[in-house]
Design a protein around this motif. Structure first.
Motif, PDB file in Angstrom:
ATOM      1  N   GLU A   1      16.608 -13.087   1.813  1.00  0.00           N
ATOM      2  CA  GLU A   1      15.473 -13.089   0.865  1.00  0.00           C
ATOM      3  C   GLU A   1      14.750 -14.186   0.908  1.00  0.00           C
ATOM      4  O   GLU A   1      15.139 -15.550   0.597  1.00  0.00           O
ATOM      5  N   THR A   2      13.350 -14.167   1.366  1.00  0.00           N
ATOM      6  CA  THR A   2      12.443 -15.194   1.602  1.00  0.00           C
ATOM      7  C   THR A   2      11.361 -15.109   0.679  1.00  0.00           C
ATOM      8  O   THR A   2      10.669 -14.088   0.377  1.00  0.00           O
ATOM      9  N   PRO A   3      10.728 -16.072   0.348  1.00  0.00           N
ATOM     10  CA  PRO A   3       9.442 -16.119  -0.589  1.00  0.00           C
ATOM     11  C   PRO A   3       8.387 -15.461   0.168  1.00  0.00           C
ATOM     12  O   PRO A   3       8.311 -15.402   1.343  1.00  0.00           O
ATOM     13  N   MET A   4       7.735 -14.513  -0.721  1.00  0.00           N
ATOM     14  CA  MET A   4       6.679 -13.606  -0.080  1.00  0.00           C
ATOM     15  C   MET A   4       5.238 -14.541   0.089  1.00  0.00           C
ATOM     16  O   MET A   4       4.825 -15.279  -1.114  1.00  0.00           O
ATOM     17  N   SER A   5       4.584 -14.673   1.060  1.00  0.00           N
ATOM     18  CA  SER A   5       3.592 -15.464   1.584  1.00  0.00           C
ATOM     19  C   SER A   5       2.238 -14.967   1.413  1.00  0.00           C
ATOM     20  O   SER A   5       1.357 -15.351   1.738  1.00  0.00           O
ATOM     21  N   ASP A   6       1.957 -13.648   0.992  1.00  0.00           N
ATOM     22  CA  ASP A   6       0.899 -12.683   1.292  1.00  0.00           C
ATOM     23  C   ASP A   6       0.146 -13.041   0.040  1.00  0.00           C
ATOM     24  O   ASP A   6       0.980 -12.889  -1.049  1.00  0.00           O
ATOM     25  N   ILE A   7      -1.035 -13.150   0.266  1.00  0.00           N
ATOM     26  CA  ILE A   7      -2.149 -13.248  -0.956  1.00  0.00           C
ATOM     27  C   ILE A   7      -2.610 -11.906  -1.408  1.00  0.00           C
ATOM     28  O   ILE A   7      -3.151 -11.057  -0.405  1.00  0.00           O
ATOM     29  N   ASN A   8      -2.543 -11.574  -2.709  1.00  0.00           N
ATOM     30  CA  ASN A   8      -3.259 -10.363  -3.114  1.00  0.00           C
ATOM     31  C   ASN A   8      -4.747 -10.605  -3.234  1.00  0.00           C
ATOM     32  O   ASN A   8      -4.915 -11.233  -4.073  1.00  0.00           O
ATOM     33  N   THR A   9      -5.556 -10.080  -2.418  1.00  0.00           N
ATOM     34  CA  THR A   9      -6.933 -10.514  -2.472  1.00  0.00           C
ATOM     35  C   THR A   9      -7.521  -9.227  -3.288  1.00  0.00           C
ATOM     36  O   THR A   9      -9.063  -9.449  -3.424  1.00  0.00           O
ATOM     37  N   THR A  10      -7.162  -8.176  -3.746  1.00  0.00           N
ATOM     38  CA  THR A  10      -7.920  -7.355  -4.561  1.00  0.00           C
ATOM     39  C   THR A  10      -8.713  -7.803  -5.720  1.00  0.00           C
ATOM     40  O   THR A  10      -9.947  -7.568  -6.186  1.00  0.00           O
ATOM     41  N   PRO A  11      -7.834  -8.598  -6.738  1.00  0.00           N
ATOM     42  CA  PRO A  11      -8.703  -9.210  -7.651  1.00  0.00           C
ATOM     43  C   PRO A  11      -9.984 -10.183  -7.448  1.00  0.00           C
ATOM     44  O   PRO A  11     -11.078 -10.037  -8.041  1.00  0.00           O
ATOM     45  N   LEU A  12      -9.744 -10.851  -6.181  1.00  0.00           N
ATOM     46  CA  LEU A  12     -10.744 -11.912  -5.743  1.00  0.00           C
ATOM     47  C   LEU A  12     -11.924 -10.923  -5.307  1.00  0.00           C
ATOM     48  O   LEU A  12     -13.310 -11.335  -5.464  1.00  0.00           O
ATOM     49  N   VAL A  13     -11.781  -9.895  -4.368  1.00  0.00           N
ATOM     50  CA  VAL A  13     -12.744  -8.955  -4.067  1.00  0.00           C
ATOM     51  C   VAL A  13     -13.483  -8.391  -5.264  1.00  0.00           C
ATOM     52  O   VAL A  13     -14.609  -8.220  -5.421  1.00  0.00           O
ATOM     53  N   ASP A  14     -12.773  -7.989  -6.267  1.00  0.00           N
ATOM     54  CA  ASP A  14     -13.401  -7.398  -7.447  1.00  0.00           C
ATOM     55  C   ASP A  14     -14.121  -8.330  -8.215  1.00  0.00           C
ATOM     56  O   ASP A  14     -15.459  -7.955  -8.712  1.00  0.00           O
ATOM     57  N   VAL A  15     -13.778  -9.764  -8.519  1.00  0.00           N
ATOM     58  CA  VAL A  15     -14.674 -10.622  -9.153  1.00  0.00           C
ATOM     59  C   VAL A  15     -16.014 -10.737  -8.323  1.00  0.00           C
ATOM     60  O   VAL A  15     -17.071 -10.838  -9.054  1.00  0.00           O
ATOM     61  N   MET A  16     -15.701 -11.029  -6.864  1.00  0.00           N
ATOM     62  CA  MET A  16     -17.244 -11.374  -6.117  1.00  0.00           C
ATOM     63  C   MET A  16     -18.030 -10.072  -6.156  1.00  0.00           C
ATOM     64  O   MET A  16     -19.129 -10.406  -6.299  1.00  0.00           O
ATOM     65  N   LEU A  17     -17.296  -8.890  -6.239  1.00  0.00           N
ATOM     66  CA  LEU A  17     -18.238  -7.706  -6.349  1.00  0.00           C
ATOM     67  C   LEU A  17     -19.220  -7.769  -7.835  1.00  0.00           C
ATOM     68  O   LEU A  17     -20.137  -7.526  -7.969  1.00  0.00           O
TER      69      LEU A  17
END
Length: 174
Positions: free
Chosen positions: A10-26
């Motif tokens: 078990e390793t920490p997940m290092s992926d960033i969820n960009t969906t909220p960022l894209v929603d705010v920018m739009l």
């Protein structure tokens, strides 16, 4: 949300969820696409009132100085054939925008004028009670006059006792 599957340690997940960022920018993009044209249209219709200026009756006479230089031929402003101020010309200072004066005359006339205003107000203590009565120096300098000419005029009027020196310029049309 990202889901991790698979075996192993078990390793920490290092992926960033960009969906909220894209929603705010739009959303911000849409807001600016609507807000900017509305702001530009309202600014164009802005009307600034035009008022007639009236000189106050208790206004102290400010000292007006014009600083210029001679032209290439050595002629001063007002002389026939004057070609305009030159950076290499001799300094010329005009007291109250009319009378040409030397450095010594500028100091003497400025001091005498300020002394008369102070005495008319009732002395230094009386004029200090109302700072609005203290006269100012307004300098209109030619664009081609070297700074040494303007600095010399400032030095002389401050040595004569004027505490405030300002500059007059022509407004630029938009």
């Amino acid at each position: 949300m990202a889901i991790s599957t698979g075996g192993g340690a078990e390793t920490p997940m290092s992926d960033i969820n960009t969906t909220p960022l894209v929603d705010v920018m739009l959303v911000l993009l849409i807001i600016f696409l609507i807000a900017v044209p509305v702001a530009i249209q309202t600014i164009e219709k802005l009307e600034i009132p035009v008022l007639v200026s009236q000189e106050s009756k208790d206004k102290v006479e400010n000292l007006l100085l014009t600083v210029s230089t001679t032209d290439e031929a050595g002629l001063s402003a007002g002389d026939t054939g004057f070609q305009g101020a030159s950076r290499t010309g001799d300094c010329r200072v005009y007291f109250n925008n009319i009378t040409p004066v030397t450095s010594e005359e500028l100091y003497d006339q400025a001091f005498e004028r300020l002394d008369n205003i102070v005495q008319r107000a009732g002395g230094p203590e009386a004029i200090m009670q109302d700072p609005e009565k203290i006269p100012q120096v307004h300098i209109r300098g030619d664009v081609n006059a070297p700074w040494s000419c303007v600095a010399g005029a400032i030095y002389n009027v401050q040595a004569a006792g004027y505490p405030t020196v300002g500059f007059i310029s022509n407004p630029v049309e938009p």
